[in-house]
Design a protein around this motif. Structure first.
Motif, PDB file in Angstrom:
ATOM      1  N   ILE A  75      -2.424   2.660  -5.924  1.00 56.37           N
ATOM      2  CA  ILE A  75      -3.203   1.437  -6.104  1.00 56.37           C
ATOM      3  C   ILE A  75      -3.062   0.924  -7.527  1.00 56.37           C
ATOM      4  O   ILE A  75      -2.843  -0.274  -7.759  1.00 56.37           O
ATOM      5  N   THR A  83      -8.644  -3.167  -2.817  1.00 52.80           N
ATOM      6  CA  THR A  83      -9.885  -3.097  -2.044  1.00 52.80           C
ATOM      7  C   THR A  83     -10.639  -4.425  -2.017  1.00 52.80           C
ATOM      8  O   THR A  83     -11.588  -4.575  -1.238  1.00 52.80           O
ATOM      9  N   ASN A  84     -10.231  -5.390  -2.823  1.00 53.87           N
ATOM     10  CA  ASN A  84     -11.013  -6.626  -2.945  1.00 53.87           C
ATOM     11  C   ASN A  84     -10.359  -7.869  -2.341  1.00 53.87           C
ATOM     12  O   ASN A  84     -11.057  -8.825  -2.009  1.00 53.87           O
ATOM     13  N   GLU A 172      -5.048  -7.094   7.942  1.00 49.97           N
ATOM     14  CA  GLU A 172      -6.341  -7.091   7.257  1.00 49.97           C
ATOM     15  C   GLU A 172      -7.499  -7.335   8.224  1.00 49.97           C
ATOM     16  O   GLU A 172      -8.600  -6.814   8.020  1.00 49.97           O
ATOM     17  N   ASN A 176      -8.946  -1.496   8.941  1.00 55.55           N
ATOM     18  CA  ASN A 176      -9.688  -1.457   7.683  1.00 55.55           C
ATOM     19  C   ASN A 176      -8.759  -1.017   6.553  1.00 55.55           C
ATOM     20  O   ASN A 176      -7.635  -0.572   6.772  1.00 55.55           O
ATOM     21  N   LYS A 177      -9.250  -1.136   5.326  1.00 56.27           N
ATOM     22  CA  LYS A 177      -8.423  -0.832   4.153  1.00 56.27           C
ATOM     23  C   LYS A 177      -7.956   0.619   4.143  1.00 56.27           C
ATOM     24  O   LYS A 177      -6.832   0.921   3.741  1.00 56.27           O
ATOM     25  N   GLU A 178      -8.817   1.536   4.570  1.00 57.44           N
ATOM     26  CA  GLU A 178      -8.448   2.941   4.572  1.00 57.44           C
ATOM     27  C   GLU A 178      -7.273   3.188   5.503  1.00 57.44           C
ATOM     28  O   GLU A 178      -6.335   3.923   5.173  1.00 57.44           O
ATOM     29  N   GLU A 254      -9.965   1.742  -7.546  1.00 56.22           N
ATOM     30  CA  GLU A 254     -11.035   1.880  -6.542  1.00 56.22           C
ATOM     31  C   GLU A 254     -10.428   2.231  -5.184  1.00 56.22           C
ATOM     32  O   GLU A 254      -9.527   1.548  -4.688  1.00 56.22           O
ATOM     33  N   PRO A 256     -10.590   2.803  -1.031  1.00 54.63           N
ATOM     34  CA  PRO A 256     -11.340   2.244   0.119  1.00 54.63           C
ATOM     35  C   PRO A 256     -12.208   3.297   0.772  1.00 54.63           C
ATOM     36  O   PRO A 256     -11.984   4.488   0.612  1.00 54.63           O
TER      37      PRO A 256
END
Length: 256
Positions: A75, A83-84, A172, A176-178, A254, A256
């Motif tokens: 990341i 994450t945003n 997206e 989910n992000k994970e 950050e 997820p």
């Protein structure tokens, strides 16, 4: 006229059918790990054609069995706002566009200067130093990279880029992000025929992806834009220096 309309209708139906295929494929990824990506299959074919052997190392591991160090390193290196954003980091894309435009302008100025020097030479044939191609900066997010690698070819056209954006937004919305990060880390290339975090950890460090240290993870993250290049240069000074920079940034990444 009827023939043209019929042809246009067939093209539209085919395009809609393709989008439906993509939607179903992405929906299944919410619960089923993809066995391979379009990029992996393309690479497998290239390696088999050039070297007459199939080299493909990959072992899917769940999100919990991938070191948080590697997640943070990737990341921090590839997509700091992962994450945003909603799939596309428009600010990063704009900056990349500006940097690429400046690089192209610089090469054009150098070419003009060389032409002027040649014309000013009495012999009219001054030795021309070959110009370096401008370094193209992508600005793609992790989701965009996943969309491209999963389902698209490597060609660079406006149509393919448009399809990449559609797939990015589908990923997206449907995952989910994970899950996006999990699929990315399990499928991304880390060397010739080396795909995914587990294969990379075993290939470079003889340990599992869950055991990767912060610095080992940073080195793997730095390799991502040019994995086959850095695989051949394990003692690269740039790789070590850049890995130290990414390791320092990891605490701010950050998850997820």
């Amino acid at each position: 006229m009827k023939g043209l309309l019929r042809w246009m209708l067939l093209v539209l139906v085919a395009a809609l059918a393709l989008q439906l295929f993509f939607i179903v494929r992405i929906a299944t990824m919410a619960v089923i790990a993809p066995q391979s990506t379009a990029f992996q299959r393309s690479e497998a074919w290239r390696i088999a054609s050039e070297k007459h052997q199939l080299r493909w190392r990959q072992q899917w591991v769940p999100y919990a069995r991938i070191s948080d160090n590697l997640k943070r390193a990737v990341i921090a290196s590839e997509d700091g706002s992962f994450t945003n954003h909603d799939g596309v980091d428009w600010e990063a894309l704009e900056k990349a566009w500006q940097r690429n435009a400046k690089a192209e302008e610089q090469v054009a100025r150098q070419a003009a200067q060389q032409a002027a020097r040649r014309s000013a030479s009495r012999a009219g044939a001054a030795a021309a130093r070959p110009l370096k191609a401008p370094k193209i900066v992508g600005g793609s997010t992790i989701t965009q990279q996943l969309a491209k690698n999963l389902l698209l070819s490597g060609e660079r056209t406006l149509v393919r880029k448009g399809q990449e954006l559609v797939l990015t937004f589908l990923l997206e919305r449907m995952l989910n992000k994970e899950r996006i990060l999990e699929i990315y880390l399990n499928s991304v290339e880390w060397g010739e025929g080396v795909f995914g975090a587990e294969a990379a950890a075993q290939h470079y460090y003889r340990k599992s992806a869950a055991q990767l240290s912060a610095y080992e993870s940073a080195r793997l993250a730095v390799m991502l834009p040019r994995p086959r290049y850095f695989e051949k240069l394990p003692n690269s000074g740039y790789l070590a220096s850049r890995a130290s920079t990414i390791a320092a940034r990891m605490r701010d990444a950050e998850l997820p």
